[in-house]
Design an enzyme around this catalytic site. Sequence first.
Site, mmCIF file in Angstrom:
data_model
loop_
_atom_site.group_PDB
_atom_site.id
_atom_site.type_symbol
_atom_site.label_atom_id
_atom_site.label_comp_id
_atom_site.label_asym_id
_atom_site.label_seq_id
_atom_site.Cartn_x
_atom_site.Cartn_y
_atom_site.Cartn_z
ATOM 1 N N ASP A 111 0.881 -1.163 0.000
ATOM 2 C CA ASP A 111 0.000 0.000 0.000
ATOM 3 C C ASP A 111 0.914 1.208 0.000
ATOM 4 O O ASP A 111 2.135 1.075 0.131
ATOM 5 C CB ASP A 111 -0.914 -0.025 1.245
ATOM 6 C CG ASP A 111 -2.247 0.661 0.944
ATOM 7 O OD1 ASP A 111 -2.211 1.791 0.405
ATOM 8 O OD2 ASP A 111 -3.307 0.089 1.233
ATOM 9 N N ALA A 147 -11.407 -4.980 -8.574
ATOM 10 C CA ALA A 147 -11.347 -3.535 -8.317
ATOM 11 C C ALA A 147 -11.775 -2.769 -9.568
ATOM 12 O O ALA A 147 -12.961 -2.486 -9.753
ATOM 13 C CB ALA A 147 -9.949 -3.148 -7.853
ATOM 14 N N ARG A 148 -10.822 -2.454 -10.431
ATOM 15 C CA ARG A 148 -11.138 -1.765 -11.676
ATOM 16 C C ARG A 148 -10.247 -2.301 -12.794
ATOM 17 O O ARG A 148 -9.048 -2.565 -12.569
ATOM 18 C CB ARG A 148 -10.906 -0.246 -11.535
ATOM 19 C CG ARG A 148 -11.973 0.483 -10.738
ATOM 20 C CD ARG A 148 -13.314 0.539 -11.479
ATOM 21 N NE ARG A 148 -14.305 1.339 -10.798
ATOM 22 C CZ ARG A 148 -15.221 0.853 -9.944
ATOM 23 N NH1 ARG A 148 -15.253 -0.436 -9.669
ATOM 24 N NH2 ARG A 148 -16.108 1.663 -9.390
ATOM 25 N N GLU A 152 -16.052 -1.928 -19.851
ATOM 26 C CA GLU A 152 -17.210 -2.802 -19.577
ATOM 27 C C GLU A 152 -18.443 -2.271 -20.303
ATOM 28 O O GLU A 152 -18.621 -1.064 -20.387
ATOM 29 C CB GLU A 152 -17.495 -2.818 -18.066
ATOM 30 C CG GLU A 152 -16.369 -3.431 -17.265
ATOM 31 C CD GLU A 152 -16.613 -3.332 -15.770
ATOM 32 O OE1 GLU A 152 -17.717 -2.919 -15.350
ATOM 33 O OE2 GLU A 152 -15.695 -3.663 -15.006
ATOM 34 N N HIS A 201 -18.862 -7.971 -13.306
ATOM 35 C CA HIS A 201 -18.879 -6.854 -12.342
ATOM 36 C C HIS A 201 -20.032 -6.979 -11.337
ATOM 37 O O HIS A 201 -20.959 -6.163 -11.329
ATOM 38 C CB HIS A 201 -18.953 -5.497 -13.060
ATOM 39 C CG HIS A 201 -18.519 -4.356 -12.175
ATOM 40 N ND1 HIS A 201 -17.771 -3.299 -12.628
ATOM 41 C CD2 HIS A 201 -18.722 -4.110 -10.855
ATOM 42 C CE1 HIS A 201 -17.540 -2.459 -11.635
ATOM 43 N NE2 HIS A 201 -18.127 -2.938 -10.544
ATOM 44 N N ILE A 202 -19.936 -8.033 -10.517
ATOM 45 C CA ILE A 202 -20.996 -8.273 -9.522
ATOM 46 C C ILE A 202 -20.442 -8.281 -8.101
ATOM 47 O O ILE A 202 -21.050 -8.837 -7.188
ATOM 48 C CB ILE A 202 -21.731 -9.613 -9.794
ATOM 49 C CG1 ILE A 202 -20.736 -10.784 -9.892
ATOM 50 C CG2 ILE A 202 -22.592 -9.509 -11.046
ATOM 51 C CD1 ILE A 202 -21.382 -12.151 -9.751
ATOM 52 N N SER A 251 -20.356 -6.250 -5.656
ATOM 53 C CA SER A 251 -21.221 -5.796 -4.551
ATOM 54 C C SER A 251 -22.672 -6.223 -4.744
ATOM 55 O O SER A 251 -23.557 -5.745 -4.043
ATOM 56 C CB SER A 251 -21.137 -4.271 -4.426
ATOM 57 O OG SER A 251 -21.595 -3.667 -5.621
HETATM 58 C C1 8YV Z 1 -20.969 -1.310 -7.910
HETATM 59 C C2 8YV Z 1 -18.435 -0.876 -7.712
HETATM 60 O O1 8YV Z 1 -21.770 -2.333 -8.324
HETATM 61 O O2 8YV Z 1 -19.096 0.444 -5.865
HETATM 62 C C3 8YV Z 1 -18.301 0.266 -6.770
HETATM 63 O O3 8YV Z 1 -17.331 1.029 -6.937
HETATM 64 O O4 8YV Z 1 -17.598 -1.091 -8.489
HETATM 65 C C4 8YV Z 1 -19.584 -1.833 -7.745
HETATM 66 O O5 8YV Z 1 -19.470 -2.654 -6.651
HETATM 67 C C5 8YV Z 1 -21.140 -0.181 -8.840
HETATM 68 O O6 8YV Z 1 -20.124 0.719 -8.863
HETATM 69 C C6 8YV Z 1 -22.420 0.559 -8.547
HETATM 70 O O7 8YV Z 1 -22.479 1.796 -9.132
#
Ligand code: 8YV
Length: 319
Positions: A177, A237-238, A267, A285-286, A288
Amino acid sequence: MKPVILVTRKLPDAVEERLKRDYEPRLNPDDRLYTKDEIIERAEGADAILPCHTEAMTADVIGRLPDSIRAIANFSVGYDHVDLEAAKARGIIVTNTPEVLSDATAELTILLMLGAARRAGEGERLVRAGEWKDWSPSFMVGTQMTGKRLGIIGLGRVGRVTAQRARGFDMEIHYHDLNRLPAEAEAGAIFHQTVEDLLPHCDFLAIHCVASPQTRGLLDAERIALLPEGAIVVNAARGVIVDDEALIQALKSGRVKAAGIDAYNNEPNIHPGYKDLPNAFLMPHIGSATAETRDAMGFRALDNLDAIFAGREPKDRVA
Ligand code: 8YV
């Protein structure tokens, strides 16, 4: 008069109920992806926008928003889709939704690790296609996760939960980090001053840092070459943090044994090279996407709006 909120996507019922109770929301019941021009049109006369990461709030969009917009309260922890400088220049407050999605995203990261290591995508496809004909000791042999070294780039909120879950697999945690964390946050994880120092210690590598100009293309060919032969790479992450061409090449050669990916460049039109690779375990991208977390993200965005319209400092202000 209740503040008018432009909500760009369909949100969970409980979140929309609270929105209707406390605000005058402009909802998107069909969950249609708005164009930039539509966002600007629909923002006319609104007091705030509640977007997702699917809405690119670029300098151009922010520059064209009506003066009535006081805040952009994101339904996301990441805010790389928002030009913070442009928002600041217009005096627009920007918030995100940290903490509430750390568990869900860490769970997904563990799924990516297991899915890549144990060839879950390949196995699923085989069974569904009716191509599972036989069994032998050499059939679908993968990599064991238990007891291996996990390197984490970015031991922030999500990274720390991933580390905690990975300890359940007796993994030895290493991390890089920007700064070394306090001992309590490290919980025994081994700090490496640079990414280059970390990589040789990663049987598994999990990317959990933010997307920024500094981390764009961070996992490139040179750095991949520093991983142990046959390492497993996961990214929840990204996408911009990874150089797709370099990772695809390493997956093809077997230098990287497998990858688990939930976040991509461009994406949902991802690099086509991933789709042909049996050793890439791909999720859309699931990270969350659990019912509990979706509600919590919406409530957190609303907590931020509540504070702003009550004249208080929102908890999660990022600009
Ligand atoms: C979300 C995410 O689904 O929160 C984030 O940054 O990448 C994802 O978990 C998405 O961004 C919701 O807008």
